[in-house]
Design a protein around this motif. Structure first.
Motif, short mmCIF file in Angstrom:
data_model
loop_
_atom_site.label_atom_id
_atom_site.label_comp_id
_atom_site.label_asym_id
_atom_site.label_seq_id
_atom_site.Cartn_x
_atom_site.Cartn_y
_atom_site.Cartn_z
N PRO A 60 54.19 80.89 -22.35
CA PRO A 60 53.63 79.76 -21.60
C PRO A 60 54.58 79.25 -20.53
O PRO A 60 55.81 79.36 -20.66
N LEU A 61 54.03 78.68 -19.49
CA LEU A 61 54.79 78.19 -18.35
C LEU A 61 55.87 77.21 -18.81
O LEU A 61 55.62 76.30 -19.59
N GLY A 62 57.09 77.43 -18.34
CA GLY A 62 58.21 76.55 -18.67
C GLY A 62 59.01 76.96 -19.89
O GLY A 62 60.09 76.43 -20.14
N THR A 63 58.50 77.93 -20.67
CA THR A 63 59.22 78.38 -21.87
C THR A 63 60.52 79.07 -21.47
O THR A 63 60.57 79.82 -20.49
N ARG A 64 61.58 78.81 -22.25
CA ARG A 64 62.88 79.39 -21.95
C ARG A 64 63.33 80.30 -23.09
O ARG A 64 63.01 80.06 -24.24
N GLY A 65 64.09 81.32 -22.74
CA GLY A 65 64.63 82.22 -23.75
C GLY A 65 65.26 83.44 -23.10
O GLY A 65 65.17 83.63 -21.88
N ALA A 66 65.90 84.25 -23.94
CA ALA A 66 66.50 85.49 -23.42
C ALA A 66 65.56 86.67 -23.64
O ALA A 66 65.63 87.65 -22.92
N TRP A 67 64.69 86.60 -24.65
CA TRP A 67 63.72 87.64 -24.94
C TRP A 67 64.40 89.03 -25.02
O TRP A 67 63.88 90.02 -24.51
N GLY A 68 65.54 89.06 -25.65
CA GLY A 68 66.22 90.33 -25.81
C GLY A 68 66.98 90.76 -24.58
O GLY A 68 67.61 91.81 -24.56
N GLY A 69 66.95 89.96 -23.53
CA GLY A 69 67.66 90.32 -22.31
C GLY A 69 66.89 91.36 -21.52
O GLY A 69 65.96 91.99 -22.00
N CYS A 70 67.26 91.54 -20.29
CA CYS A 70 66.65 92.55 -19.42
C CYS A 70 67.78 93.31 -18.77
O CYS A 70 68.32 92.88 -17.75
N LEU A 71 68.16 94.40 -19.38
CA LEU A 71 69.34 95.11 -18.88
C LEU A 71 69.03 95.94 -17.65
O LEU A 71 69.72 95.86 -16.65
N SER A 72 67.98 96.74 -17.72
CA SER A 72 67.68 97.61 -16.58
C SER A 72 66.33 97.24 -16.00
O SER A 72 65.35 97.08 -16.72
N CYS A 73 66.29 97.08 -14.71
CA CYS A 73 65.07 96.72 -14.00
C CYS A 73 65.00 97.52 -12.72
O CYS A 73 66.02 98.04 -12.25
N SER A 74 63.83 97.59 -12.16
CA SER A 74 63.65 98.31 -10.92
C SER A 74 63.35 97.34 -9.79
O SER A 74 62.68 96.34 -9.99
N SER A 75 63.85 97.64 -8.62
CA SER A 75 63.46 96.87 -7.44
C SER A 75 62.33 97.57 -6.70
O SER A 75 61.92 97.12 -5.64
N ASP A 76 61.84 98.67 -7.28
CA ASP A 76 60.72 99.40 -6.69
C ASP A 76 59.45 98.98 -7.40
O ASP A 76 59.22 99.33 -8.57
N ARG A 77 58.60 98.23 -6.72
CA ARG A 77 57.39 97.70 -7.33
C ARG A 77 56.53 98.79 -7.92
O ARG A 77 55.96 98.64 -9.00
N GLN A 78 56.40 99.93 -7.23
CA GLN A 78 55.51 100.98 -7.70
C GLN A 78 55.91 101.51 -9.08
O GLN A 78 55.05 101.88 -9.87
N GLN A 79 57.20 101.52 -9.36
CA GLN A 79 57.62 102.02 -10.67
C GLN A 79 57.14 101.10 -11.78
O GLN A 79 56.74 101.55 -12.85
#
Length: 329
Positions: A26-45
């Motif tokens: 829900p909007l405004g919820t905070r947390g780490a959610w396991g972290g996000c180590l690797s992400c892409s800057s390529d939207r298509q991926q």
């Protein structure tokens, strides 16, 4: 090693093929959610994870977007730079914000969850928000592939009809016009028209925003729309990014006024929201039988267009597009 890499502002994407419901974030919820180590800057991926048969109609799957000021390029670290272009440090607390309202996803029949985060305490830059908003434009693709813009009349009993895009652009470019009411009988496609008008974030030198009026806490409260838009876009009160946004010419597409209880409003949209010094045009969709039920918000000085049903030429165009889509490999 990750902390030693320089941080940059970037829009990052993660796609997940397993189910992850939006109501779990829900909007405004905070947390780490396991972290996000690797992400892409390529939207298509990111899109490819949830794109089934060229449509974003998967029963399961999620598209995560992070508006990050702590992204760290890893071209020289990863052995798969084409797949993992940035790291987002584990342990950073994230907050669910809202770039694309859930109401738009529902209206477009998008079944996947699209969830947006920003770092807790981070103030979004206008440029970062704008890039994120623009790059979510892919959700309109399926809808637009078979949309035929309607014709309109300037008076319900007039004989002449005009392409709606010409009339809207004339309104947007007129310096002495601020509010345009698009009205029609029930089921004539007012909401679809509003979504089509706001399909491009930047158009004709303006920022276009689609706002479902039933989702606004009180559309007729002082600054009610401004507060709603600020929260919808993930900006904080006094945020410099939102102040920059307010300086940009904009068009607000306010949909489904007739679903808000009628009220004899004593002020105009401009007066209610302090738009006298803000270069905003307002387009409102409403049923014909409700068009005079909201006082000055739909009263004197408000321009009007009346949507018309499909003629033979438009029907042929629509059927042709639908058949082409069915035949496409």
């Amino acid at each position: 090693a990750i902390a030693a890499l320089p941080s940059v502002a970037a829009v990052l994407y993660r796609g997940m093929s397993r189910g992850s419901e939006a109501h779990g974030y829900p909007l405004g919820t905070r947390g780490a959610w396991g972290g996000c180590l690797s992400c892409s800057s390529d939207r298509q991926q990111g899109i490819q994870f949830v794109n089934k048969d060229r449509q974003l109609q998967s029963q399961e799957g999620s598209f995560f977007m992070i508006l990050s000021d702590q992204a760290r390029p890893i071209v020289h670290v990863s052995q798969f730079p084409e797949e993992m272009e940035h790291l987002h440090p584990l342990g950073l607390e994230l907050e669910v914000c809202n770039v694309l309202p859930a109401s738009i996803l529902q209206m477009l029949s998008i079944k996947i969850a699209i969830i947006t985060f920003k770092r807790v305490g981070a103030r979004l830059s206008y440029a970062l928000w704008l890039r994120a908003f623009e790059e979510l434009g892919f959700v309109y693709d399926e809808f637009l592939r078979a949309y035929v813009p309607p014709l309109v009349k300037q008076h319900p009993y007039a004989h002449a009809t005009f392409p709606i895009q010409d009339q809207v652009l004339e309104f947007v470019s007129a310096p002495d016009r601020q509010v345009l009411l698009i009205t029609a009988q029930p089921g004539m496609g007012k909401t679809a028209c509003g979504l089509w008008l706001s399909r491009r974030v930047q158009y004709q030198g303006r920022i276009w925003l689609f706002i479902s009026l039933p989702s606004v806490a009180d559309p007729f409260a002082p600054h009610g729309l401004v507060h709603h838009i600020r929260g919808m876009l993930g900006f904080e009160a006094g945020d410099p990014g939102f102040q920059e946004f307010q300086r940009q010419p904009a068009v607000w597409v306010l949909d489904s006024l007739d679903e808000v209880p009628p009220r004899d409003v004593a002020a105009s949209w401009s007066e209610l929201n302090g738009l006298q010094d803000w270069p905003v045009k307002v387009i409102v969709t409403c049923r014909e039988d409700h068009e005079k039920a909201y006082g000055r918000c739909t009263g004197e000085g408000v321009g009007r267009l009346y949507l018309q049903g499909f003629g033979e030429e438009q029907m042929e165009a629509y059927v042709g597009m639908r058949m082409a889509l069915q035949e496409a490999p």
